[in-house]
Design a protein around this motif. Structure first.
Motif, PDB file in Angstrom:
ATOM      1  N   ARG A 636       0.825  -1.217   0.000  1.00 38.10           N
ATOM      2  CA  ARG A 636       0.000   0.000   0.000  1.00 38.10           C
ATOM      3  C   ARG A 636       0.854   1.260   0.000  1.00 38.10           C
ATOM      4  O   ARG A 636       0.508   2.255  -0.644  1.00 38.10           O
ATOM      5  CB  ARG A 636      -0.936  -0.009   1.211  1.00 38.10           C
ATOM      6  N   PHE A 637       1.951   1.256   0.740  1.00 40.08           N
ATOM      7  CA  PHE A 637       2.774   2.467   0.847  1.00 40.08           C
ATOM      8  C   PHE A 637       4.039   2.381  -0.014  1.00 40.08           C
ATOM      9  O   PHE A 637       4.954   3.176   0.176  1.00 40.08           O
ATOM     10  CB  PHE A 637       3.101   2.741   2.316  1.00 40.08           C
ATOM     11  N   ARG A 638       4.069   1.394  -0.901  1.00 42.59           N
ATOM     12  CA  ARG A 638       5.129   1.265  -1.905  1.00 42.59           C
ATOM     13  C   ARG A 638       6.521   1.356  -1.261  1.00 42.59           C
ATOM     14  O   ARG A 638       7.386   2.119  -1.696  1.00 42.59           O
ATOM     15  CB  ARG A 638       4.938   2.322  -2.984  1.00 42.59           C
ATOM     16  N   LEU A 639       6.694   0.566  -0.239  1.00 48.62           N
ATOM     17  CA  LEU A 639       7.938   0.657   0.535  1.00 48.62           C
ATOM     18  C   LEU A 639       9.147   0.129  -0.227  1.00 48.62           C
ATOM     19  O   LEU A 639      10.287   0.379   0.173  1.00 48.62           O
ATOM     20  CB  LEU A 639       7.784  -0.085   1.868  1.00 48.62           C
ATOM     21  N   ASN A 640       8.906  -0.585  -1.313  1.00 47.17           N
ATOM     22  CA  ASN A 640      10.036  -1.048  -2.118  1.00 47.17           C
ATOM     23  C   ASN A 640      10.752   0.107  -2.815  1.00 47.17           C
ATOM     24  O   ASN A 640      11.892  -0.026  -3.268  1.00 47.17           O
ATOM     25  CB  ASN A 640       9.551  -2.059  -3.162  1.00 47.17           C
ATOM     26  N   LEU A 641      10.069   1.286  -2.856  1.00 52.25           N
ATOM     27  CA  LEU A 641      10.671   2.453  -3.499  1.00 52.25           C
ATOM     28  C   LEU A 641      11.466   3.314  -2.520  1.00 52.25           C
ATOM     29  O   LEU A 641      12.101   4.290  -2.911  1.00 52.25           O
ATOM     30  CB  LEU A 641       9.587   3.311  -4.158  1.00 52.25           C
ATOM     31  N   ILE A 642      11.357   2.959  -1.205  1.00 58.40           N
ATOM     32  CA  ILE A 642      12.063   3.742  -0.176  1.00 58.40           C
ATOM     33  C   ILE A 642      13.332   2.999   0.226  1.00 58.40           C
ATOM     34  O   ILE A 642      13.298   1.820   0.575  1.00 58.40           O
ATOM     35  CB  ILE A 642      11.168   3.960   1.064  1.00 58.40           C
ATOM     36  N   GLY A 643      14.432   3.705   0.181  1.00 62.38           N
ATOM     37  CA  GLY A 643      15.710   3.081   0.514  1.00 62.38           C
ATOM     38  C   GLY A 643      15.851   2.771   1.979  1.00 62.38           C
ATOM     39  O   GLY A 643      15.139   3.261   2.800  1.00 62.38           O
TER      40      GLY A 643
END
Length: 643
Positions: A636-643
C-alpha cells in the motif's frame, strides 16, 4: 402426530449450554413452551433502563448486539450469535436492564420463561453454575463448559478472585443490623432508615437468625395497610432464613438466590441457621461485587482525600481486573472498565493538584488547558499500572504572560505526575510527561510541533508521532484536542512522504519467531533470554492500526481493537485480516495483563520456558496476522521504493 416445532427447538437447544446439560425429557418439556420470535434489522428486544421481562432469549439465527447507552451514544458491549444466551438479568435481579439488545440483521429468537429455567436450577446444579457464571461475566459465554476454552487458566487465582470476605465491606457493615422478634415494625423501619440498609436480620439473644425483614416486606404488607405499625416484626418477617458461610463464592450466592427465589442471604459463622449472624448480602450487593460497571470505584475515587486513598482504590480495581481476565470477559469490555477507573483517578489527581496549587498561593490563571493521555492510556488499553505518558496544552496567551503561564502549568503538572507515581504509575523513563517543558505547550506551539514532525519526518520525529498521535483528552477544554486532531490531518495532506516513512517504521519489528518457530528473545541485558511481548508482538499491531486509520483519515478512533474493527468496515476485502489482528491483539493484551498481575510488574517480559504448550501455541497463533499486515503495508505504501 408429532409437533415438529418443539422437536426442531429441541434439536437446536441440545447443542448449546446450558441446555446441553439437561436430561432429554426435561429439555423436550422446556422446548414445548419456548416462544419463537422473529426480528427485523434494528428491532429492539429490550432497552437499557427498562424493567426486566419474564423472558430470556437464545439466538437461533442472525445476530443480536448489546449496547450501553451513554450521552446519546450507543457503545457496543457484546455480540450474540447462534446459540448465545442473553437477557439474563430477570433470572437474578429485579433491577432494570443495564444494556440495550437490538437485532443487527434479520434474526430468530427462542424466548424462554425465566420461571422455567429457575425451576430447573433447583434440580440441576450444573445449569445453575453455568447461568451464574454467565450472569457474572457481563457478556455472553461461548464455552461448552465453565472450565473449557480458556486461553490462559489459573484455577488457584480464580478461586481467590471470588471470595466474598474481601468485599464484605463494600456495601454493608461487618456488624450486621439486627433486631429482636418483639421489635415493632415501625421501630425496625426506623433502624433500617438510620443505618441506611435495605434489610434487617431478626435474631434471638444469641444472634442466631430467626427471620429477615426487607424493604419489600414493608412495601407489600405495611404500606398497604395489611399490617399495623405497632405489630411485631415476627408477624411479617420472612422465614426460614437461608444462610451461607462467609467463604462462599459469588457464583454460589447467585445459585442460592435463584434456587430459593430470594433477594437476600444471611451470612453466619458456620453457614448454618443455628450459628450467629455475621452479615447479609443482597441482590444489590451482588451486582456491586460483580463489578459489571466500575461505579463503586468511581464513587470512591470522587470522595478520596489523598494519594493514599487513590492508590488503595486502584489496587482494589486490579482484583476486578483479575476476575474479568479469568472469566474470559471481552477485552473490549475490560479495557472500557479499567479506562473509566484510570480516567477518574487521573481526573482526581488533577483536581487535587489544582486545589493544592491554590492552597499554596498559586491560583489557576484564567486560561483554558487540556490534559492529554498518551500511549496505552491514550488508546484506552492501560489495564496494568504501567508507566505514565501524558502532555498538556494551554490556550495561547500574550507573549508577556507566557513565562508565568508555563511556569504555573509545569508546577501543576509536576504535582499530578507525583500523585500518579504514588498510585503505582511509574514516571516515564523517556520523560514523556506534562511536567517536561517540551510536552507542556501552548496550542500554537503544539500545532507547530506536530507540523515539524510530519513535514520533517526524521527517525526521532517518527518515534514521537507513534507516541503523541494516540493522544486523548481527559480533563479541561476538549475543544483544544479537537483542534490538534484536525491540524494533524490537515498536515498529512502536505506531508506526502510521512505516511510511507511511518509505514517503514512500523516494519521494524518483524514476526517474532525464528526460522525454527522459537520465540525471538532478548540477546543481552537485564532481560536476556526473555520475550518482549510489547515491542515484538503488540507494537507491530498497534503501529499498523494507527497508520492505517491515519491514512483512512478517520479521527477520534484511538483504541487498537476499535481501529481494526472500523478498518474492517471500511475495507471489506481485508475484513478477515483486520478481525484476526483484533483477536490477536486481544490475546496479547490479555496475556500481558495476566503475567503482570502474576509477577507484580508490567507483564512486558516473558520467559518462554515458563509457558505451557497451550500458551506457546496461543501466542504463536496471535503472531500470524503481523506478517500479513506488514505485507499489506509494503504494497500500500510502496515501501520497495524507499531506501
Amino acid at each position: 402426530m408429532e409437533n415438529t416445532i418443539p422437536t426442531r427447538i429441541f434439536g437446536f437447544l441440545q447443542n448449546f449450554p446450558p441446555f446441553s446439560l439437561l436430561p432429554k425429557s426435561e429439555l423436550m418439556e422446556l422446548s414445548e413452551q419456548v416462544i419463537v420470535r422473529y426480528l427485523q434489522p434494528s428491532e429492539v428486544v429490550f432497552k437499557q433502563g427498562e424493567q426486566p421481562s419474564p423472558y430470556l432469549h437464545v439466538v437461533r439465527d442472525g445476530a443480536i448486539h448489546l449496547y450501553r447507552e451513554e450521552n446519546e451514544e450507543q457503545i457496543l458491549v457484546d455480540e450474540c450469535d447462534e446459540g448465545d444466551l442473553f437477557g439474563l438479568r430477570p433470572l437474578l435481579a429485579e433491577e432494570a436492564y443495564l444494556l440495550t439488545a437490538k437485532a443487527e440483521e434479520e434474526s430468530l429468537l427462542y424466548s424462554i420463561k425465566v420461571d422455567l429455567l429457575k425451576a430447573l436450577t433447583k434440580n440441576q446444579p450444573k445449569i445453575a453454575w453455568y447461568l451464574a457464571q454467565n450472569f457474572a461475566s457481563g457478556v455472553s459465554q461461548r464455552l461448552e463448559s465453565i472450565d473449557q476454552g480458556r486461553i490462559f487458566h489459573d484455577s488457584t487465582a480464580k478461586g481467590d478472585a471470588f471470595k466474598l470476605v474481601e468485599v464484605q465491606s463494600v456495601n454493608h457493615s461487618k456488624k450486621p443490623v439486627t433486631c429482636s422478634p418483639q421489635t415493632t415494625v415501625q421501630s425496625a423501619a426506623i433502624i433500617m432508615r438510620t443505618k441506611r440498609v435495605g434489610s434487617i436480620i431478626v435474631t434471638d439473644t444469641n444472634l442466631r437468625p430467626q427471620g429477615i425483614l426487607t424493604d419489600r416486606d414493608l412495601r407489600n404488607q405495611v404500606v398497604t395497610g395489611d399490617v399495623p405499625l405497632d405489630a411485631c416484626v415476627s408477624e411479617i418477617m420472612s422465614q426460614p432464613v437461608i444462610t451461607i458461610p462467609p467463604d462462599r463464592s459469588v457464583a454460589d450466592v447467585q445459585i442460592a438466590m435463584m434456587q430459593h427465589s430470594i433477594h437476600h442471604l444471611c451470612i453466619t459463622e458456620n453457614g448454618r441457621v443455628n450459628s450467629p449472624v455475621v452479615g447479609v448480602i443482597s441482590e444489590h450487593d451482588l451486582l456491586v461485587i460483580q463489578g459489571n460497571n466500575p461505579a463503586i470505584f468511581i464513587r470512591e475515587i470522587s470522595r478520596s482525600q489523598s494519594a493514599d486513598d487513590l492508590r488503595r482504590i486502584r489496587e482494589k480495581a486490579e482484583t476486578l481486573l483479575l476476575k474479568y481476565l479469568l472469566q474470559e470477559v471481552s477485552i473490549n469490555f475490560i479495557s472500557s472498565v479499567m479506562t473509566e477507573v484510570n480516567d477518574a483517578l487521573i481526573t482526581k489527581a488533577i483536581t487535587m493538584s489544582l486545589a493544592e496549587m491554590e492552597a499554596e498561593g498559586h491560583p489557576q490563571p484564567d486560561i483554558d488547558f487540556c490534559w492529554l493521555a498518551l500511549g496505552s492510556e491514550g488508546r484506552e488499553e492501560q489495564l496494568l499500572r504501567t508507566d505514565q505518558d501524558n502532555a498538556l496544552v494551554f490556550r495561547d496567551v500574550p507573549e508577556a504572560d507566557y513565562p508565568s503561564t508555563k511556569e504555573y502549568f509545569l508546577a501543576f503538572a509536576k504535582k499530578v505526575t507525583v500523585i500518579l507515581n504514588h498510585c503505582g504509575f511509574d514516571f516515564c523513563s523517556g520523560d514523556m510527561m506534562a511536567s517536561n517543558p517540551n510536552w507542556c505547550l501552548s496550542l500554537s506551539e503544539w500545532k507547530a510541533q506536530f507540523s515539524q514532525w510530519i513535514l520533517t519526518p526524521t527517525e526521532q520525529n517518527i518515534m514521537y508521532c507513534s507516541i503523541f498521535f494516540d493522544f486523548r483528552p481527559l480533563f479541561g477544554q476538549i475543544e483544544m484536542s479537537e483542534i490538534l486532531a484536525n491540524h494533524i490531518f490537515d498536515q498529512l495532506e502536505e506531508g506526502a512522504t510521512f505516511l510511507a516513512l511511518l509505514a517503514k517504521s512500523a516494519l521494524e519489528n518483524p514476526v517474532p519467531l525464528t526460522f525454527f518457530r522459537n520465540f525471538v528473545v532478548e540477546r543481552g541485558g537485564e532481560h536476556k533470554d526473555e520475550f518482549d511481548i510489547k515491542r515484538r508482538a503488540m507494537m507491530p499491531l498497534a503501529d499498523a492500526a494507527r497508520l492505517l486509520i491515519l491514512a483512512a483519515k478517520q479521527p477520534r478512533i484511538n483504541n487498537t481493537f476499535r481501529r481494526f474493527d472500523h478498518l474492517a468496515t471500511l475495507e471489506p476485502r481485508n475484513k478477515e485480516l483486520f478481525e484476526q489482528a483484533a483477536d490477536a491483539y486481544e490475546i496479547l493484551i490479555r496475556y500481558r495483563a495476566l503475567q503482570g498481575l502474576k509477577n507484580k510488574d508490567s507483564g512486558r517480559y516473558i520467559n518462554p520456558s515458563d509457558l505451557t504448550k497451550m500458551e506457546r501455541l496461543n501466542l504463536r497463533n496471535s503472531f500470524r496476522p503481523i506478517n500479513d499486515l506488514q505485507d499489506l503495508l509494503k504494497v500500500r505504501f510502496r515501501l520497495n521504493l524507499i531506501g
